[in-house]
Write a protein that holds these residues in place. Structure first.
Motif, short mmCIF file in Angstrom:
data_model
loop_
_atom_site.label_atom_id
_atom_site.label_comp_id
_atom_site.label_asym_id
_atom_site.label_seq_id
_atom_site.Cartn_x
_atom_site.Cartn_y
_atom_site.Cartn_z
N ASP A 54 3.77 -2.53 -17.22
CA ASP A 54 5.21 -3.12 -17.18
C ASP A 54 5.40 -3.18 -15.62
OD1 ASP A 54 7.52 -4.31 -17.62
OD2 ASP A 54 8.22 -2.57 -18.67
N TRP A 55 6.51 -4.03 -15.18
CA TRP A 55 6.67 -4.26 -13.79
C TRP A 55 7.22 -3.01 -13.11
CZ3 TRP A 55 4.00 -7.68 -11.70
CH2 TRP A 55 3.83 -8.85 -12.30
N LEU A 56 7.01 -2.21 -12.18
CA LEU A 56 7.60 -1.07 -11.79
C LEU A 56 8.94 -1.44 -11.08
CD1 LEU A 56 7.70 1.91 -10.68
CD2 LEU A 56 6.27 0.93 -8.88
N VAL A 57 10.01 -0.91 -11.62
CA VAL A 57 11.25 -1.41 -11.08
C VAL A 57 12.12 -0.04 -10.61
CG1 VAL A 57 13.58 -2.38 -11.55
CG2 VAL A 57 11.46 -3.39 -12.35
N VAL A 58 12.43 0.20 -9.26
CA VAL A 58 13.12 1.21 -8.70
C VAL A 58 14.45 0.42 -8.41
CG1 VAL A 58 13.34 2.78 -6.94
CG2 VAL A 58 11.02 2.32 -7.99
N GLU A 59 15.43 0.97 -8.97
CA GLU A 59 16.79 0.32 -8.76
C GLU A 59 17.07 0.17 -7.30
OE1 GLU A 59 19.59 -1.81 -10.45
OE2 GLU A 59 18.25 -0.78 -11.63
N GLY A 60 17.62 -0.92 -6.95
CA GLY A 60 18.03 -1.08 -5.31
C GLY A 60 16.99 -1.33 -4.37
N GLU A 61 15.69 -0.84 -4.64
CA GLU A 61 14.49 -0.93 -3.91
C GLU A 61 13.60 -2.17 -4.10
OE1 GLU A 61 12.88 2.68 -3.12
OE2 GLU A 61 14.72 3.57 -3.05
N THR A 62 13.43 -2.41 -5.36
CA THR A 62 12.31 -3.33 -5.77
C THR A 62 12.61 -4.97 -5.68
OG1 THR A 62 11.78 -1.70 -7.40
CG2 THR A 62 10.72 -3.95 -7.96
N PRO A 63 11.68 -5.48 -4.82
CA PRO A 63 11.84 -6.95 -5.09
C PRO A 63 11.74 -7.59 -6.30
CG PRO A 63 9.63 -6.34 -4.26
CD PRO A 63 10.46 -5.10 -4.54
#
Length: 193
Positions: A54-63
């Protein structure tokens, strides 16, 4: 050996594009089975099963931009099924294409096979700390030997850590990316003599 003029270190453009990671279920299955996937230059095709990513998503940091070629972990690149045939035509000698499942969409991890002994010791400067080569930043200046590069499409170099390289030869990763205007990777020229 194909002819080339330049050698590039290939990396993921992390600041602008999303990265891939295994799903939580996939990670727990690998831990339970003590079967963590690593890319160490050995072929995996015979024992490989499609991995859920899956796409790696870090809230507030991820493009939010999705790349044409994605980074998966620290050492692998992945491409969508639509690019596989063209990539496989020229890169099949240096890597295998391992299936991934990205939310029902088929992608392929590029497992780079083997390592080339291509460091030009005469022109390379090591970063020394307390009389030893620094483990974090190994080189002040890395130089590769053009005559030592056997297959320039996409390769790892023995002793260069997790870096991935390619040349500008026809059919190389660099050539495929430029010819097809693909996004997601950065190419940094490396000294080569």
């Amino acid at each position: 050996m194909n002819s080339f003029d330049k050698v590039y270190a290939v990396s993921v453009n992390v600041g602008e594009y999303l990265l891939l990671q295994e799903t939580m279920l996939e990670q727990s299955m690998q831990l339970t089975n003590n079967d963590i996937y690593t890319f160490n230059g050995e072929a995996k095709d015979s024992g490989w099963r499609p991995v859920d990513v899956d796409w790696l998503v870090v809230e507030g940091e991820t493009p939010t931009n999705k790349p044409d070629i994605a980074g998966w972990g620290a050492m692998a690149f992945a491409i969508p099924a639509s690019l596989k045939d063209e990539f496989e035509t020229t890169l099949k000698e240096c890597c295998e294409f391992l299936p991934l499942n990205l939310n029902g969409e088929k992608w392929f991890a590029l497992n780079i096979l083997g390592q080339q002994d291509a460091i030009n010791e005469e022109h390379t400067e090591y970063n020394m700390k307390n009389g030893r080569i620094n483990r974090v930043r190994r080189f002040k200046k890395l130089t590769l030997g053009k005559d030592k590069i056997i297959q320039g499409g996409l390769f790892k170099v023995k002793g260069a850590g997790i870096y991935t390289f390619c040349t500008d030869q026809e059919g190389s990763l660099y050539d495929l990316v430029k010819r097809n205007n693909l996004e997601g990777l950065k190419f940094t020229e490396v000294d080569a003599f």
